[in-house]
Design a protein around this motif. Sequence first.
Motif, PDB file in Angstrom:
ATOM      1  N   ALA A  29       0.526  -1.015  -0.333  1.00 18.80           N
ATOM      2  CA  ALA A  29      -0.140  -0.348   0.260  1.00 18.80           C
ATOM      3  C   ALA A  29       0.933   1.153   0.332  1.00 18.80           C
ATOM      4  CB  ALA A  29      -1.458  -0.319   1.318  1.00 18.80           C
ATOM      5  N   GLY A  30       0.101   2.255  -0.322  1.00 13.10           N
ATOM      6  CA  GLY A  30       0.923   3.824  -0.110  1.00 13.10           C
ATOM      7  C   GLY A  30       0.964   3.828  -1.946  1.00 13.10           C
ATOM      8  N   TYR A  35       5.784   3.875   0.404  1.00 15.37           N
ATOM      9  CA  TYR A  35       4.933   2.612   0.084  1.00 15.37           C
ATOM     10  C   TYR A  35       5.990   1.826   0.823  1.00 15.37           C
ATOM     11  CZ  TYR A  35       8.906   1.635  -2.226  1.00 15.37           C
ATOM     12  OH  TYR A  35      10.202   1.802  -3.385  1.00 15.37           O
ATOM     13  N   ASN A  36       5.197   0.354   1.676  1.00 14.29           N
ATOM     14  CA  ASN A  36       5.328  -0.318   2.086  1.00 14.29           C
ATOM     15  C   ASN A  36       4.480  -1.550   1.657  1.00 14.29           C
ATOM     16  OD1 ASN A  36       6.739  -1.639   4.631  1.00 14.29           O
ATOM     17  ND2 ASN A  36       5.083  -1.734   5.374  1.00 14.29           N
ATOM     18  N   THR A  37       5.374  -3.203   1.941  1.00 15.29           N
ATOM     19  CA  THR A  37       4.960  -4.208   1.757  1.00 15.29           C
ATOM     20  C   THR A  37       4.335  -4.934   3.263  1.00 15.29           C
ATOM     21  OG1 THR A  37       4.032  -5.922   0.374  1.00 15.29           O
ATOM     22  CG2 THR A  37       6.899  -5.170   0.949  1.00 15.29           C
ATOM     23  N   HIS A 112      -1.122   2.460 -11.770  1.00 16.46           N
ATOM     24  CA  HIS A 112      -1.995   3.337 -11.020  1.00 16.46           C
ATOM     25  C   HIS A 112      -1.647   4.290  -9.758  1.00 16.46           C
ATOM     26  CE1 HIS A 112      -4.994   1.684 -14.053  1.00 16.46           C
ATOM     27  NE2 HIS A 112      -4.638   0.606 -13.373  1.00 16.46           N
ATOM     28  N   ASN A 113      -0.320   3.647 -10.031  1.00 15.39           N
ATOM     29  CA  ASN A 113       0.351   4.576  -8.310  1.00 15.39           C
ATOM     30  C   ASN A 113       0.357   3.048  -7.706  1.00 15.39           C
ATOM     31  OD1 ASN A 113       2.146   6.437  -7.186  1.00 15.39           O
ATOM     32  ND2 ASN A 113       0.250   7.132  -5.866  1.00 15.39           N
ATOM     33  N   ILE A 114      -0.009   1.860  -7.314  1.00 13.47           N
ATOM     34  CA  ILE A 114      -0.462   1.078  -6.641  1.00 13.47           C
ATOM     35  C   ILE A 114       0.648   0.504  -6.602  1.00 13.47           C
ATOM     36  CG2 ILE A 114      -1.405  -0.954  -5.641  1.00 13.47           C
ATOM     37  CD1 ILE A 114      -3.802   0.322  -7.441  1.00 13.47           C
TER      38      ILE A 114
END
Length: 167
Positions: A29-30, A35-37, A112-114
Motif C-alpha cells: 500500500a501507499g 510505500y510498504n509491503t 495506477h500508483n499502486i
Amino acid sequence: MHSFQPFKLTDIDLNPFVKFNKEWALVSAGGKSKYNTMTVSWGGLGVFWNKQVAMIFIRESRYTKELLDSGDLFSIAFLDEEYRDALKLCGEKSGRDVDKFAEAGLTPAFRHNIPYPDEANLVLLCNKLIAVPFTEDLLPKKAMEKFYQNHDMHTMYLAEIIESAAR
Ligand SMILES: Cc1cc2nc3c(=O)[nH]c(=O)nc-3n(C[C@H](O)[C@H](O)[C@H](O)COP(=O)(O)O)c2cc1C
C-alpha cells in the motif's frame, strides 16, 4: 512481472485456500513517494455487490495499516516458492524500521500508483469498499482469548479487484 498483462480472473483456476494460506501473499500500500509491503496468510476472494472482491485482515499494529487507511488502493501479490525467504522477511520486519522491498530483494513496481513487487506471478489491484474494525463486543469470547490476548485487533478490508495481472 515486467509488463503488466491484465486478464480476467474468471479465465484462470485459482484456489484461494492454497494461494493465501500455503503460498502467502504480499499486501502493498501507499504510492510512489511512500510505500510498504507486508506478508499475509489470512484472506479470501469472492463476490459481493456483484463485484469480484478480495478480503484481508490486518492488525492494528502494522505499519501497512496506516498506509491502507490513508488511501483506497492497494495490491495483493503472490510469488513463486523461491521468494519464501523474502515473504518471511516481509512478515517479520516492519516498514517503520526498514525498506522491506530493498531488504527482501524485491523490485517495487507501480500501476495506477499502486505498489506491487515486480517479481510477483499474480497481482490483484484492489480498491477498498469497506474497512471493518473487529471489536471485542463483536467477537466470540474464545476467539478473543485465542487470537487477541494483547488486544491487537484485526480490521477486515473488503475491496473490489479492479485489475489483475499474471505472469
Ligand atoms: C506467514 C505470515 C502471515 C502473516 N499474516 C498476517 C495477516 O494476515 N495479517 C496481519 O495483520 N499480519 C500478518 N502477518 C504479520 C505481518 O506480516 C508482520 O507483522 C509485518 O512485520 C508487518 O509489517 P509492517 O509493520 O511493515 O506493516 C503475517 C506474517 C507471516 C510471517
